[in-house]
Design a protein around this motif. Sequence first.
Motif, PDB file in Angstrom:
ATOM      1  N   ALA A 185       0.815  -1.205   0.007  1.00 33.16           N
ATOM      2  CA  ALA A 185      -0.182  -0.029   0.077  1.00 33.16           C
ATOM      3  C   ALA A 185       0.715   1.266  -0.017  1.00 33.16           C
ATOM      4  O   ALA A 185       0.470   2.214  -0.756  1.00 33.16           O
ATOM      5  N   ARG A 233      -3.501  -3.392  -7.461  1.00 33.67           N
ATOM      6  CA  ARG A 233      -2.309  -2.273  -7.763  1.00 33.67           C
ATOM      7  C   ARG A 233      -1.941  -2.438  -9.337  1.00 33.67           C
ATOM      8  O   ARG A 233      -1.698  -1.573  -9.939  1.00 33.67           O
ATOM      9  N   TRP A 282       2.311   1.969  -3.365  1.00 32.96           N
ATOM     10  CA  TRP A 282       1.161   2.037  -4.637  1.00 32.96           C
ATOM     11  C   TRP A 282       1.451   2.984  -5.567  1.00 32.96           C
ATOM     12  O   TRP A 282       1.449   2.528  -6.660  1.00 32.96           O
ATOM     13  N   GLU A 283       1.652   4.462  -5.349  1.00 28.42           N
ATOM     14  CA  GLU A 283       1.696   5.440  -6.199  1.00 28.42           C
ATOM     15  C   GLU A 283       3.156   5.293  -7.148  1.00 28.42           C
ATOM     16  O   GLU A 283       3.382   5.503  -8.292  1.00 28.42           O
ATOM     17  N   LYS A 312     -12.490   2.707  -8.173  1.00 33.02           N
ATOM     18  CA  LYS A 312     -13.373   3.528  -7.206  1.00 33.02           C
ATOM     19  C   LYS A 312     -12.979   2.611  -6.038  1.00 33.02           C
ATOM     20  O   LYS A 312     -13.135   3.026  -4.893  1.00 33.02           O
ATOM     21  N   ASP A 313     -12.859   0.991  -5.845  1.00 37.13           N
ATOM     22  CA  ASP A 313     -12.324   0.334  -4.998  1.00 37.13           C
ATOM     23  C   ASP A 313     -11.012   0.271  -4.437  1.00 37.13           C
ATOM     24  O   ASP A 313     -10.748  -0.110  -3.408  1.00 37.13           O
ATOM     25  N   ALA A 314     -10.293   0.683  -5.320  1.00 39.54           N
ATOM     26  CA  ALA A 314      -8.655   0.634  -5.120  1.00 39.54           C
ATOM     27  C   ALA A 314      -8.293   1.568  -3.949  1.00 39.54           C
ATOM     28  O   ALA A 314      -7.293   1.013  -3.096  1.00 39.54           O
ATOM     29  N   GLU A 315      -8.998   2.618  -3.791  1.00 39.48           N
ATOM     30  CA  GLU A 315      -8.387   3.540  -2.589  1.00 39.48           C
ATOM     31  C   GLU A 315      -8.938   2.928  -1.254  1.00 39.48           C
ATOM     32  O   GLU A 315      -8.083   2.840  -0.239  1.00 39.48           O
ATOM     33  N   MET A 316     -10.111   2.402  -1.331  1.00 41.63           N
ATOM     34  CA  MET A 316     -10.465   1.675   0.059  1.00 41.63           C
ATOM     35  C   MET A 316      -9.541   0.590   0.463  1.00 41.63           C
ATOM     36  O   MET A 316      -9.267   0.330   1.532  1.00 41.63           O
ATOM     37  N   LYS A 327      -6.540   0.109  -0.421  1.00 45.33           N
ATOM     38  CA  LYS A 327      -5.107   0.558  -0.181  1.00 45.33           C
ATOM     39  C   LYS A 327      -5.350   0.827   1.344  1.00 45.33           C
ATOM     40  O   LYS A 327      -4.334   0.881   2.193  1.00 45.33           O
ATOM     41  N   GLN A 328      -6.455   1.775   1.659  1.00 45.94           N
ATOM     42  CA  GLN A 328      -6.243   2.430   2.868  1.00 45.94           C
ATOM     43  C   GLN A 328      -6.539   1.352   4.024  1.00 45.94           C
ATOM     44  O   GLN A 328      -6.096   1.576   5.191  1.00 45.94           O
ATOM     45  N   THR A 341      -4.689  -1.035 -11.777  1.00 47.92           N
ATOM     46  CA  THR A 341      -4.723   0.537 -11.810  1.00 47.92           C
ATOM     47  C   THR A 341      -3.607   1.040 -12.365  1.00 47.92           C
ATOM     48  O   THR A 341      -3.739   1.922 -13.194  1.00 47.92           O
TER      49      THR A 341
END
Length: 400
Positions: A172, A214, A175-176, A390-394, A396-397, A217
């Motif tokens: 996580a 990951r 990720w970026e 839209k689920d990726a951020e959730m 990851k967090q 995206t």
Amino acid sequence: MKHLEESVVGLTAIKLINCKSLVSLPTNIWKLKSLESLDLSGCSKFQHFPEISEAMKHLEFLNLSGTMVKEVPPSIGNLVALRKLNLAKCNYLEVVHDYLFRLTSLQELDLSSTKIKSLPASIKQASQLSRLCLNDCNSLEYLPELPPLLQCLKANGCTSLKTVSSSSTALAQGWEEYRFYRGLYEKHSFLNCPKLDENARSNIMGDAQLRIMRMATASKFKEDKIEETSYDSNKESLRKRSFVAIRCCGNEIPNWFSHKSEGCSIKIELPRDWFSTDFLGFALSFVVVAATRCMEIGCKYNFKTSNGESHEVSHYLYNLFPTDSTLPIVEDSNGVFVWWYNNVFEEVVKGAESPTAFYKLVTEVNVDFAVSPELFQKVEKCGICLLYGKDAEMIKQRAL
């Protein structure tokens, strides 16, 4: 060696393969500052690796496989350019020390068939490590959190392996950065690891979700960037190579799969607007009874629209789960397979204006899985999960 050194100061490679009487090397070998490759593989009596007295700025490849070395000296930190280190079949190697993973250039490490029981936690800091081979490490009991950019992990035949730590935090956190990473595929295999506990299998499959999201995206990001430029052959190459494949012992489809079924086929009704710009593809999974290393895998999609039109897409997945031929065939061992790849929806659909136009009309999909030879093994369970940006951020967090 002194006179040799003076006459071959520009030497870039030394190969002393299968020199059965070689026991050691002189310390002044490090005077060869242009040296890029040192191969001592198969030197079965070699055990005294010389202290590295000064920085070697060009040595990228070191092969000590099949030697008697018992440890890597702390001075290996002076191999500042080392990219590939092969210690496979070093039967006396029992410990890997922290200083090894301070090599910021290290990309590939092979520890297959050694006697190591664990890896140090510092492996997480090996920021460039992309390939790690641990096949047939029969004494290995524990794997710590692994580096976030590890692209290929082979841990097949680790018959004592019980504990595998989750790498979710590292995945996580990086990720970026991963969006710009060179790798476009990931393969992680834990075939014939019968002692993996439930928590270890849960960690492996939980990490699989992060790895897939990951990659999905990142692949979407790369494709969008390519679309902004003129068409070239790299675009097709990119799409063909983007996938994640995870293989582990077990008999359950991971919990994060939204659709599950008994047997080798699954049919699901697709939600309205399922094929949106946010859609990242399908993650697929199945459980094979009596999984063996000699296995060919395939899946077939059948997409149907509300007006009765249909389109089939077939994929053979053998190359996603290759296994080293030296591993024994393991029968009566269940295997869980999870994967994602990004080129399912690019085939031209007969009679449709474009693939996108067709898939926007699709309301259901049936997926059939097959393995061969069927005489020894069969698909017992399967699953499918729709992935959206839209689920990726959730996800990851949740891992942080």
